[in-house]
Design a protein around this motif. Structure first.
Motif, mmCIF file in Angstrom:
data_model
loop_
_atom_site.group_PDB
_atom_site.id
_atom_site.type_symbol
_atom_site.label_atom_id
_atom_site.label_comp_id
_atom_site.label_asym_id
_atom_site.label_seq_id
_atom_site.Cartn_x
_atom_site.Cartn_y
_atom_site.Cartn_z
ATOM 1 N N SER A 1 -13.389 -2.364 10.703
ATOM 2 C CA SER A 1 -12.160 -1.491 11.279
ATOM 3 C C SER A 1 -11.887 -2.050 12.532
ATOM 4 N N SER B 1 -3.394 0.580 -3.487
ATOM 5 C CA SER B 1 -2.823 -0.776 -3.232
ATOM 6 C C SER B 1 -2.713 -1.480 -4.493
ATOM 7 N N ILE C 1 -8.650 4.570 7.762
ATOM 8 C CA ILE C 1 -7.662 4.411 8.942
ATOM 9 C C ILE C 1 -8.407 3.227 9.830
ATOM 10 N N GLN D 1 0.763 -1.195 0.219
ATOM 11 C CA GLN D 1 0.103 -0.163 -0.012
ATOM 12 C C GLN D 1 0.754 1.410 -0.003
ATOM 13 N N SER E 1 -2.200 2.315 10.345
ATOM 14 C CA SER E 1 -2.674 3.362 9.361
ATOM 15 C C SER E 1 -2.843 4.844 10.070
ATOM 16 N N HIS E 2 -3.273 4.757 11.400
ATOM 17 C CA HIS E 2 -3.140 5.949 12.072
ATOM 18 C C HIS E 2 -1.740 6.606 12.377
ATOM 19 N N MET F 1 -8.436 7.642 1.912
ATOM 20 C CA MET F 1 -7.538 6.962 3.052
ATOM 21 C C MET F 1 -8.458 6.406 3.879
ATOM 22 N N PHE G 1 0.188 5.716 0.391
ATOM 23 C CA PHE G 1 -0.648 6.764 0.852
ATOM 24 C C PHE G 1 -0.038 8.299 0.543
ATOM 25 N N ILE H 1 0.708 6.129 10.060
ATOM 26 C CA ILE H 1 0.856 6.671 8.693
ATOM 27 C C ILE H 1 0.541 7.957 8.591
ATOM 28 N N GLU I 1 -5.249 6.696 -0.863
ATOM 29 C CA GLU I 1 -4.804 5.303 -0.411
ATOM 30 C C GLU I 1 -4.650 4.385 -1.786
#
Length: 555
Positions: free
Chosen positions: A110, A156, A61, A33, A66-67, A59, A35, A69, A154
């Motif tokens: 999530s 992939s 989260i 991934q 990811s937070h 994006m 960002f 990032i 984001e």
């Protein structure tokens, strides 16, 4: 070989996909991934479309990773940025982890939640989410139509490359296909470029491997500083302008040539060494002509291997080609995926998305408008049917064209109007539900859908000579009305009768008025005559009473 060509296509299309887009301010890649952060004032929908045009989405989260990032990307920004969390329909659900909200990927999965304490669970609350360093990156509800300072995207991908190994005194700079780079990138998507200094050698990431330049001429000129050419025997190669030669150490840069053996050849494109001699070669997309120095353009799309992936089409260009998506498909993550045209509501009633397209249909009681396939018109198809009435005003009702409304005890109904009773056709007429069809007798030809013209050559059509009326024109010839338009309910004979009756009634009124005035005049004349007679009589009486006697004489 086919897989390699396919990978070249993915890299090329990803580079073309972001050529016209905005550049990110920074980015970060980890695993499969990447960002990016864009400081571009946009509302939520515009931000999502920008990410989609780049091959990604806003994006999400979903984890503490990811937070983290997010903290790295927005560490130097203090304003608000959109993330891919929103409430598409309904009201918030305060009891749910995501409060009824969804990620733009249309799911609610999530493992991480960071709602602001001021969360509003009312149905009138804001439906999109932004984050800011000033609010400790809490998820805060915002109006989707307002413009935030920017947004995060984001992406992939598969088959990433790791960093190149470097020796003492060396450094490597990387550029990703997403528009950002640097020296501290840990994971790189396919198509990324690496430049090793001080040797000035270049590499491209393909199938988790770094391939040294020159590579395919389709990808950034094969890594060449000047131009890329294809030698049928040796593959891609770099060449330089007259007076310069390719650096043999890295095979991509140009250096001043002490002696240029290519000048006498007068090559149209390039000159390469072949054994102990030199010969002309052509740029990618061209082939060498018979004279040994001219170059002829090729139609690269003739080779079906150029765009092998599903739903791609090949577009030939001067000296090359491009792989683009078929109509009804859009680029996403290097693939052409079906575009849901129904999201833009192209149909008036019902829209069904199909592979590469969509289909419109109508509710019951309607049919497709032949002039506008995406619209619907009222349709009965029977001699009578219930009228379409305004739910707020039962007296405001509508019928299909060719029908007249009739109010009954239980509502308003649409009754088929018999247009043939009004003699619109020149010869023969057949009434249909909502319209009618004109036909001609043998020996005649239907013209203008209403008029029958006798055949000049005297030929007699077999059978009845009937000719069915084609689609009714928008503006029918005068004096015939549109077959689907409701005609006047009064016939020609009825109209003549109305005129005659009206004229008779007017004459009768005149006669009665004359008779009345004449009688009154006679009465007034008789009265006038009587009055003078009486007056004369009275005057005579007075005269007789006062008549003066003659004087008498004395005796």
């Amino acid at each position: 070989m086919k897989e390699v060509i396919g990978l070249f296509v993915v890299v090329l299309t990803s580079l073309m996909g972001r050529a016209d887009g905005i550049e990110p301010n920074s980015g970060y890649c980890i695993g499969n991934q990447c960002f990016t952060v864009f400081q571009d004032p946009s509302d939520f929908t515009t931000a999502q479309n920008q990410c989609k045009d780049q091959g990604g989405h806003l994006m999400t989260i979903r984890s503490s990773v990811s937070h983290d990032i997010l903290l790295i990307l927005l560490g130097n920004f203090t304003l608000r940025f959109w993330i891919g969390l929103h409430l598409p329909t309904g009201c918030p659900d305060a009891a749910a982890d995501l409060k009824g909200f969804q990620w733009v990927t249309k799911d609610s999965e999530s493992d991480f939640f960071n709602w602001a304490p001021s969360f509003d669970s009312s149905c009138s609350s804001h439906r999109c989410v932004s984050v800011s360093k000033n609010d400790e990156f809490k998820w805060i509800q915002e109006p989707c139509g307002e413009r935030a300072a920017g947004f995060l995207c984001e992406y992939s991908f598969s088959e990433p490359c790791k960093r190149l190994a470097v020796s003492d005194g060396e450094s490597v700079t990387y550029w990703t296909t997403l528009g950002f780079g640097g020296e501290d990138v840990l994971s790189l998507p396919p198509g990324s470029i690496a430049l090793r200094r001080p040797a000035e050698t270049k590499y491209v990431c393909l199938s988790e491997q770094w391939q040294q330049a020159p590579w395919s001429c389709d990808i950034q000129k094969g890594g060449c500083d000047y131009k890329c050419a294809v030698d049928p025997k040796q593959g891609p190669s770099c060449y330089c302008p007259p007076g310069q030669a390719v650096n043999p150490a890295n095979k991509v840069t140009c250096v001043v040539a002490t002696e240029d053996p290519c000048l006498p050849l007068r090559c149209a494109h390039a000159c390469n060494k072949s054994g102990d001699s030199y010969k002309c070669v052509c740029d990618h997309g061209f082939k060498l002509a018979q004279d040994g120095r001219s170059c002829l353009a090729l139609n690269d799309c003739m080779d079906k291997r150029q765009c092998p992936r599903e739903n791609f089409v090949c577009v030939n260009t001067v000296g090359g080609f491009q792989c683009v998506c078929k109509d009804g498909y859009t680029m996403f993550g290097g693939m052409c995926v079906d575009e849901d045209e129904c999201m833009s509501a192209p149909c008036e009633h019902i829209c069904d998305n199909t592979a590469g397209s969509y289909k419109c249909s109508c509710y019951e009681g309607y049919k497709e408008d032949p002039k506008s396939p995406n619209k619907c018109t009222l349709y009965c198809g029977e001699e009578e049917c219930v009228a379409e009435c305004d739910p707020n005003d039962s007296f405001q009702c509508y019928c299909p064209e060719g029908y007249v409304s009739e109010e009954r005890e239980h509502g308003t109904f649409c009754i088929d109007f018999d247009e043939c009773s009004s003699d619109y056709c020149d010869q023969n007429c057949q009434n249909t539900f909502g319209s009618y069809v004109c036909t001609c007798s043998p020996g005649y030809t239907l013209v203008g859908q209403f008029t029958c013209v006798k055949n000049e050559d005297g030929t007699v059509t077999e059978g009845t000579g009937a000719a069915t009326t084609p689609n009714i024109p928008t503006t029918p010839p005068v004096p015939y009305p549109d077959p689907t338009r409701q005609p006047s309910g009064v016939t020609v004979g009825g109209l003549v009768g109305i005129i005659v009756c009206t004229a008779f009634f007017i004459v009768l009124l005149v006669f009665l008025a004359h008779h009345f005035l004449s009688g009154r005049g006679k009465m007034e004349s008789a009265g006038a005559l009587k009055a003078p007679e009486d007056e004369a009589y009275d005057l005579q009486q007075v005269t007789s009473d006062t008549k003066e006697k003659p004087p008498q004489r004395d005796i």
